[in-house]
Write a protein that holds these residues in place. Structure first.
Motif, short mmCIF file in Angstrom:
data_model
loop_
_atom_site.label_atom_id
_atom_site.label_comp_id
_atom_site.label_asym_id
_atom_site.label_seq_id
_atom_site.Cartn_x
_atom_site.Cartn_y
_atom_site.Cartn_z
N LEU A 51 8.18 -87.20 3.47
CA LEU A 51 9.07 -85.80 3.08
C LEU A 51 8.56 -84.86 2.97
O LEU A 51 7.28 -84.49 2.41
N PRO A 52 9.41 -84.17 4.08
CA PRO A 52 8.88 -82.02 3.77
C PRO A 52 9.16 -81.40 2.48
O PRO A 52 9.88 -82.27 1.56
N ASP A 53 8.04 -80.88 2.51
CA ASP A 53 9.19 -79.47 1.29
C ASP A 53 10.31 -78.77 1.23
O ASP A 53 10.90 -78.83 2.46
N TRP A 54 11.04 -78.76 0.19
CA TRP A 54 11.79 -78.11 0.05
C TRP A 54 12.26 -77.28 -1.24
O TRP A 54 11.92 -77.26 -1.95
N SER A 55 12.67 -75.63 -1.04
CA SER A 55 13.80 -75.20 -2.03
C SER A 55 14.81 -74.49 -1.73
O SER A 55 14.90 -74.35 -0.05
N PRO A 56 15.51 -74.81 -2.80
CA PRO A 56 16.76 -73.16 -1.94
C PRO A 56 16.32 -72.15 -0.70
O PRO A 56 16.34 -71.39 -0.25
N GLU A 57 14.82 -71.14 -1.35
CA GLU A 57 14.50 -70.42 -1.15
C GLU A 57 14.08 -70.41 0.07
O GLU A 57 14.33 -70.10 0.96
N GLY A 58 14.05 -71.63 -0.13
CA GLY A 58 13.30 -72.16 1.60
C GLY A 58 14.16 -72.18 2.73
O GLY A 58 14.13 -71.92 3.75
N SER A 59 15.45 -73.05 2.19
CA SER A 59 16.47 -73.03 2.52
C SER A 59 16.78 -71.69 3.20
O SER A 59 17.71 -71.50 4.73
N LEU A 60 16.91 -70.27 2.29
CA LEU A 60 17.44 -69.08 2.99
C LEU A 60 17.55 -68.73 3.70
O LEU A 60 17.25 -68.03 4.42
N GLY A 61 15.30 -68.14 3.63
CA GLY A 61 14.68 -68.04 4.74
C GLY A 61 14.97 -68.63 5.91
O GLY A 61 14.80 -67.91 6.60
N VAL A 62 14.71 -69.46 6.00
CA VAL A 62 15.39 -70.77 7.36
C VAL A 62 16.43 -70.67 8.31
O VAL A 62 16.78 -69.56 9.43
N MET A 63 17.62 -69.72 6.90
CA MET A 63 18.50 -69.74 7.50
C MET A 63 18.68 -67.55 8.09
O MET A 63 19.19 -67.47 8.97
N ASN A 64 17.89 -67.95 7.01
CA ASN A 64 18.03 -66.04 7.86
C ASN A 64 17.35 -65.47 8.66
O ASN A 64 18.05 -64.83 9.58
N ARG A 65 16.32 -66.39 9.87
CA ARG A 65 15.59 -66.30 10.98
C ARG A 65 16.84 -67.05 11.75
O ARG A 65 16.25 -66.48 12.91
N ALA A 66 16.98 -67.75 11.78
CA ALA A 66 17.82 -68.94 11.96
C ALA A 66 19.40 -68.68 12.49
O ALA A 66 20.24 -68.97 13.61
N GLY A 67 19.67 -66.47 11.92
CA GLY A 67 21.22 -66.90 11.96
C GLY A 67 22.07 -67.42 11.13
O GLY A 67 23.49 -68.03 11.96
N ILE A 68 21.99 -68.32 10.34
CA ILE A 68 22.11 -69.03 9.60
C ILE A 68 23.48 -69.14 8.71
O ILE A 68 22.79 -68.60 7.29
N ALA A 69 24.56 -68.34 8.77
CA ALA A 69 25.34 -67.72 7.37
C ALA A 69 25.68 -68.70 6.28
O ALA A 69 25.44 -68.65 4.73
N THR A 70 26.19 -69.85 6.43
CA THR A 70 26.41 -71.29 5.53
C THR A 70 25.45 -72.80 5.75
O THR A 70 25.99 -72.42 7.20
N ALA A 71 24.83 -72.94 5.14
CA ALA A 71 24.61 -74.81 5.03
C ALA A 71 25.13 -75.33 3.99
O ALA A 71 25.70 -75.03 3.56
N ILE A 72 26.15 -76.37 5.04
CA ILE A 72 26.33 -77.51 4.15
C ILE A 72 25.51 -78.04 3.53
O ILE A 72 24.79 -79.10 4.95
N LEU A 73 25.28 -78.59 2.66
CA LEU A 73 23.21 -79.24 2.15
C LEU A 73 24.07 -81.04 1.94
O LEU A 73 25.39 -80.96 1.60
N SER A 74 23.15 -81.57 2.03
CA SER A 74 23.36 -82.76 1.70
C SER A 74 21.80 -83.64 2.07
O SER A 74 20.87 -82.84 2.03
N ILE A 75 22.14 -84.83 1.08
CA ILE A 75 20.58 -86.16 0.70
C ILE A 75 21.12 -86.60 2.06
O ILE A 75 21.72 -87.26 2.39
N SER A 76 19.77 -86.81 2.25
CA SER A 76 19.60 -88.13 3.86
C SER A 76 19.07 -88.80 3.35
O SER A 76 18.92 -89.40 2.18
N THR A 77 18.45 -89.87 4.17
CA THR A 77 18.13 -91.30 3.78
C THR A 77 17.24 -91.10 2.76
O THR A 77 16.71 -90.28 2.87
#
Length: 343
Positions: free
Chosen positions: A32-58
């Motif tokens: 299981l990788p590390d995750w935080s809302p701030e981590g998501s927003l950082g990756v989104m900003n660097r990858a040109g992602i405006a909005t992410a639809i969040l989901s729980i994985s297996t």
């Protein structure tokens, strides 16, 4: 900053703790990788992602065998995720977690999440403790989803069989798991009986685009249906590009799927940022000569499923360090993917 990412996971700390209490420290053979809302927003900003639809994985809630406990966990996860979305409505949406394989509880939570929490859809694992989507006895759930014209994100889980030594489940088994669910949804008529449900298959549909004609012949032989009608059912699914926008997979997907049914996906954080950027660069390179197709995959097709995202305020430009780091990574990854494609 225009991409809409339909395959983006969250791992809330309370959920990680529940998994750890049951001795679960990985998903699909990956820690299981590390995750935080701030981590998501950082990756989104660097990858040109405006909005992410969040989901729980297996494993979702399927690791809990007590039905009431699983339903309670699904409710808690959806409440927490809805609060996160409310705090960042322009940056996040969410697919609600349902406590499968309990169909009654799953249908009830789907109605609550869609009606009361304004979830953007639901996430369903291809199998929950060995029970596959599309098997008999699931009409109550599909009826509730169809009545709400729900978007259903189908994500793979571990196969209901031991993993093969040396082959991590996420690398190959996940693709088969998604394909099995898609096969049953088509062969058992669910895709036709519930036409208002918009299904999204993870990872370019597993093996669906590549084995569709073979599976259509098998279903036609068993049911007497026309293979062309069966192929229409398979091609009516939507497909995300998570870990799949490669010089081999993407052309195959677009040769089968309708262009309006292909959506951008990253699979972060289970896919590390380098992998997110690598496959995003593959999509960039493939659509370099067709800006309309690129824009449809990255944004417009998702807006057809989630029109509320078209009414949010423009996303501010990322901070300068994220812009520089993202631009440098994209440039390097585009060069690498072009080299691989021409080698």
């Amino acid at each position: 900053m225009n991409r809409i990412d339909v395959h983006h996971h969250l791992i809330p700390s309370a959920y990680r703790e529940r998994l750890a209490a049951r001795g679960i420290a990985e998903a699909g053979g990956r820690e299981l990788p590390d995750w935080s809302p701030e981590g998501s927003l950082g990756v989104m900003n660097r990858a040109g992602i405006a909005t992410a639809i969040l989901s729980i994985s297996t494993p979702g809630t399927a690791f809990l065998t007590d039905a009431a406990e699983a339903a309670g966990l699904a409710r808690d996860l959806n409440d927490e995720t809805a609060s996160l979305v409310a705090a960042h409505p322009d940056r996040f949406g969410f697919f609600a977690t349902l406590p499968l394989p309990d169909i009654d509880a799953a249908a009830a939570e789907a109605c609550r999440a869609l009606d009361d929490l304004d979830a953007d859809g639901v996430v369903l694992l291809a199998n929950a403790r060995g029970t596959y989507l599309g098997e008999a006895g699931q009409e109550q759930l599909f009826s509730a989803l169809d009545e709400r014209s729900a978007t259903v994100f189908i994500h793979p889980a571990d196969l209901p069989a031991p993993a093969v030594t040396g082959i991590p489940p996420f690398a190959t088994d996940f693709l088969l798991d998604t394909t099995r669910a898609a096969y049953l949804l088509v062969s058992n008529g669910i895709r036709r009986r519930y036409p208002n449900i918009r299904f999204i298959l993870s990872h370019a549909g597993g093996f669906v685009p590549y084995a569709s004609h073979r599976m259509a012949v098998a279903i036609a032989g068993e049911s007497g249906r026309s293979p062309l009608d069966v192929l229409d059912d398979f091609s009516s699914f939507c497909f995300d590009t998570a870990l799949s926008a490669s010089p081999a997979a993407l052309p195959s997907l677009l040769a089968f799927a309708e262009p309006r049914h292909v959506l951008f996906g990253s699979d972060w954080p289970f896919a590390p940022e380098a992998a997110v950027q690598y496959f995003a660069a593959g999509l960039d390179n493939y659509t370099a000569g067709d800006a309309v197709l690129g824009h449809r995959i990255e944004r417009e097709n998702a807006l057809a499923l989630f029109p509320r995202l078209g009414t949010t305020a423009p996303i501010p430009a990322p901070a300068f360090p994220d812009r520089i780091r993202g631009a440098a990574t994209r440039t390097a990854m585009r060069a690498i993917t072009r080299l691989i494609a021409t080698s």
